[in-house]
Design a protein around this motif. Structure first.
Motif, PDB file in Angstrom:
ATOM      1  N   UNK A   2      28.765  32.512  26.267  1.00  0.00           N
ATOM      2  CA  UNK A   2      29.973  32.860  27.022  1.00  0.00           C
ATOM      3  C   UNK A   2      29.666  33.701  28.251  1.00  0.00           C
ATOM      4  N   UNK A   3      28.395  33.943  28.525  1.00  0.00           N
ATOM      5  CA  UNK A   3      28.041  34.803  29.658  1.00  0.00           C
ATOM      6  C   UNK A   3      28.391  34.160  31.005  1.00  0.00           C
ATOM      7  N   UNK A   4      28.596  32.844  31.020  1.00  0.00           N
ATOM      8  CA  UNK A   4      28.938  32.173  32.276  1.00  0.00           C
ATOM      9  C   UNK A   4      30.258  32.684  32.843  1.00  0.00           C
ATOM     10  N   UNK A   5      31.118  33.251  31.979  1.00  0.00           N
ATOM     11  CA  UNK A   5      32.398  33.777  32.424  1.00  0.00           C
ATOM     12  C   UNK A   5      32.229  34.844  33.499  1.00  0.00           C
ATOM     13  N   UNK A   6      31.165  35.630  33.373  1.00  0.00           N
ATOM     14  CA  UNK A   6      30.944  36.737  34.303  1.00  0.00           C
ATOM     15  C   UNK A   6      30.819  36.233  35.732  1.00  0.00           C
ATOM     16  N   UNK A   7      29.925  35.280  35.958  1.00  0.00           N
ATOM     17  CA  UNK A   7      29.713  34.764  37.310  1.00  0.00           C
ATOM     18  C   UNK A   7      30.932  34.007  37.826  1.00  0.00           C
ATOM     19  N   UNK A   8      31.630  33.298  36.943  1.00  0.00           N
ATOM     20  CA  UNK A   8      32.828  32.564  37.369  1.00  0.00           C
ATOM     21  C   UNK A   8      33.908  33.523  37.858  1.00  0.00           C
ATOM     22  N   UNK A   9      34.122  34.614  37.132  1.00  0.00           N
ATOM     23  CA  UNK A   9      35.150  35.576  37.523  1.00  0.00           C
ATOM     24  C   UNK A   9      34.739  36.373  38.756  1.00  0.00           C
ATOM     25  N   UNK A  10      33.475  36.753  38.836  1.00  0.00           N
ATOM     26  CA  UNK A  10      32.991  37.539  39.976  1.00  0.00           C
ATOM     27  C   UNK A  10      33.001  36.739  41.270  1.00  0.00           C
ATOM     28  N   UNK A  11      33.084  35.420  41.174  1.00  0.00           N
ATOM     29  CA  UNK A  11      33.073  34.566  42.358  1.00  0.00           C
ATOM     30  C   UNK A  11      34.471  34.317  42.919  1.00  0.00           C
ATOM     31  N   UNK A  12      35.509  34.927  42.302  1.00  0.00           N
ATOM     32  CA  UNK A  12      36.885  34.740  42.767  1.00  0.00           C
ATOM     33  C   UNK A  12      37.175  35.720  43.903  1.00  0.00           C
ATOM     34  N   UNK A  57      43.814  37.874  50.432  1.00  0.00           N
ATOM     35  CA  UNK A  57      44.291  39.047  51.179  1.00  0.00           C
ATOM     36  C   UNK A  57      43.168  40.021  51.504  1.00  0.00           C
ATOM     37  N   UNK A  58      41.978  39.769  50.937  1.00  0.00           N
ATOM     38  CA  UNK A  58      40.845  40.653  51.179  1.00  0.00           C
ATOM     39  C   UNK A  58      40.513  41.501  49.975  1.00  0.00           C
ATOM     40  N   UNK A  59      39.233  41.874  49.857  1.00  0.00           N
ATOM     41  CA  UNK A  59      38.791  42.700  48.740  1.00  0.00           C
ATOM     42  C   UNK A  59      38.846  44.177  49.083  1.00  0.00           C
ATOM     43  N   UNK A  60      38.064  44.970  48.384  1.00  0.00           N
ATOM     44  CA  UNK A  60      38.064  46.415  48.596  1.00  0.00           C
ATOM     45  C   UNK A  60      36.725  46.988  48.155  1.00  0.00           C
ATOM     46  N   UNK A  61      36.438  48.194  48.627  1.00  0.00           N
ATOM     47  CA  UNK A  61      35.219  48.896  48.257  1.00  0.00           C
ATOM     48  C   UNK A  61      35.517  49.911  47.162  1.00  0.00           C
ATOM     49  N   UNK A  62      34.672  49.914  46.153  1.00  0.00           N
ATOM     50  CA  UNK A  62      34.772  50.901  45.091  1.00  0.00           C
ATOM     51  C   UNK A  62      33.961  52.141  45.465  1.00  0.00           C
ATOM     52  N   UNK A  63      34.083  53.171  44.677  1.00  0.00           N
ATOM     53  CA  UNK A  63      33.291  54.374  44.882  1.00  0.00           C
ATOM     54  C   UNK A  63      31.801  54.039  44.777  1.00  0.00           C
ATOM     55  N   UNK A  64      31.032  54.497  45.742  1.00  0.00           N
ATOM     56  CA  UNK A  64      29.609  54.185  45.763  1.00  0.00           C
ATOM     57  C   UNK A  64      29.278  53.041  46.695  1.00  0.00           C
ATOM     58  N   UNK A  65      30.315  52.461  47.336  1.00  0.00           N
ATOM     59  CA  UNK A  65      30.073  51.413  48.319  1.00  0.00           C
ATOM     60  C   UNK A  65      29.974  50.013  47.752  1.00  0.00           C
ATOM     61  N   UNK A  66      30.350  49.804  46.477  1.00  0.00           N
ATOM     62  CA  UNK A  66      30.297  48.471  45.868  1.00  0.00           C
ATOM     63  C   UNK A  66      31.539  47.681  46.277  1.00  0.00           C
ATOM     64  N   UNK A  67      31.331  46.486  46.811  1.00  0.00           N
ATOM     65  CA  UNK A  67      32.442  45.652  47.278  1.00  0.00           C
ATOM     66  C   UNK A  67      32.960  44.771  46.158  1.00  0.00           C
ATOM     67  N   UNK A  68      34.280  44.766  45.985  1.00  0.00           N
ATOM     68  CA  UNK A  68      34.928  43.893  45.013  1.00  0.00           C
ATOM     69  C   UNK A  68      35.778  42.877  45.771  1.00  0.00           C
ATOM     70  N   UNK A  69      35.466  41.586  45.661  1.00  0.00           N
ATOM     71  CA  UNK A  69      36.233  40.574  46.404  1.00  0.00           C
ATOM     72  C   UNK A  69      37.638  40.347  45.864  1.00  0.00           C
TER      73      UNK A  69
END
Length: 226
Positions: A115-125, A129-141
């Motif tokens: 079931x690990x394929x779920x991770x990459x599928x969800x992270x690729x969404x 309207x645009x993503x955002x930056x989390x604390x530490x400079x990590x970008x979330x799409x």
């Protein structure tokens, strides 16, 4: 020596050797190993973890709870696998698709297999309207991608995904590069990475800087110069 009286006609015979004697010995029954599948009965109590997600897109946080089942408990084949997921928030704006997502993910968990394929599928969404930056400079799409990151964190915690571990040499290299960059441009207070850093395409962290004519990520070590 034990004597046996023959009361019937001999129709065949076989010479007893060490090999066929051992083969004739009763074999111990092999222990069956249970794998995850959709017919595994849910126990009364499951163990799990809850992850808090706070985005700049909403004043209310999301709480992601993943419950696990223990297969082959107290044996050498014991393993912990995710069984179900719940997402809760005071923000009801996304209630419909969040509920649908949790049911689909839970069904995939219970289906078994990898079931690990779920991770990459969800992270690729990506959110249009645009993503955002989390604390530490990590970008979330997108918010969906951050749910994928929470599932990834959990799978690493229970051993389903093996995290990439930097060697001491790589850690020292990045530390030296960071000190060198800060000596040239000065330190940025309150930031995990220099203010002049740009987004790294590999780790999605705003940590890539130009040094010696080469773009180098101070977070994962990715370099455009190889």
């Amino acid at each position: 020596m034990t004597l046996h009286k023959i009361t019937q006609k001999i129709v065949s015979y076989k010479v007893l050797t060490k090999e066929n004697t051992e083969a004739a010995q009763p074999q111990e029954p092999q222990q069956s190993v249970e794998s995850m599948h959709e017919n595994v009965e849910r126990p009364e109590v499951l163990i799990g973890s809850t992850y808090k997600i706070k985005t700049p897109q909403s004043e209310h946080a999301l709480y992601i709870t993943i419950n696990d089942i223990i297969l082959n408990q107290h044996t050498a084949h014991e393993e912990r696998r995710p069984y179900e997921i719940f997402i809760n928030s005071k923000n009801m704006e996304h209630f419909q698709w969040v509920l649908a997502l949790t049911r689909v993910i839970s069904a995939v968990f219970r289906k078994g297999g990898d079931a690990t394929f779920l991770v990459e599928e969800l992270k690729a969404v990506f959110d249009p309207k645009g993503g955002y930056f989390k604390k530490g400079g990590v970008f979330m799409p997108s918010l969906v991608a951050e749910i994928g990151c929470a599932i990834e964190t959990h799978m690493k915690h229970i051993g389903m995904i093996k995290p990439e571990v930097m060697t001491d040499h790589q850690k020292q290299f990045l530390a030296d590069k960071r000190r060198e960059f800060e000596a040239m441009h000065g330190e940025t207070e309150g930031e995990s990475f220099p203010e002049k850093a740009v987004l790294c395409n590999k780790c999605s962290t705003k940590a890539m800087v130009l040094m010696d004519g080469c773009m180098t990520c101070l977070n994962c070590g990715e370099s455009k110069c190889g």
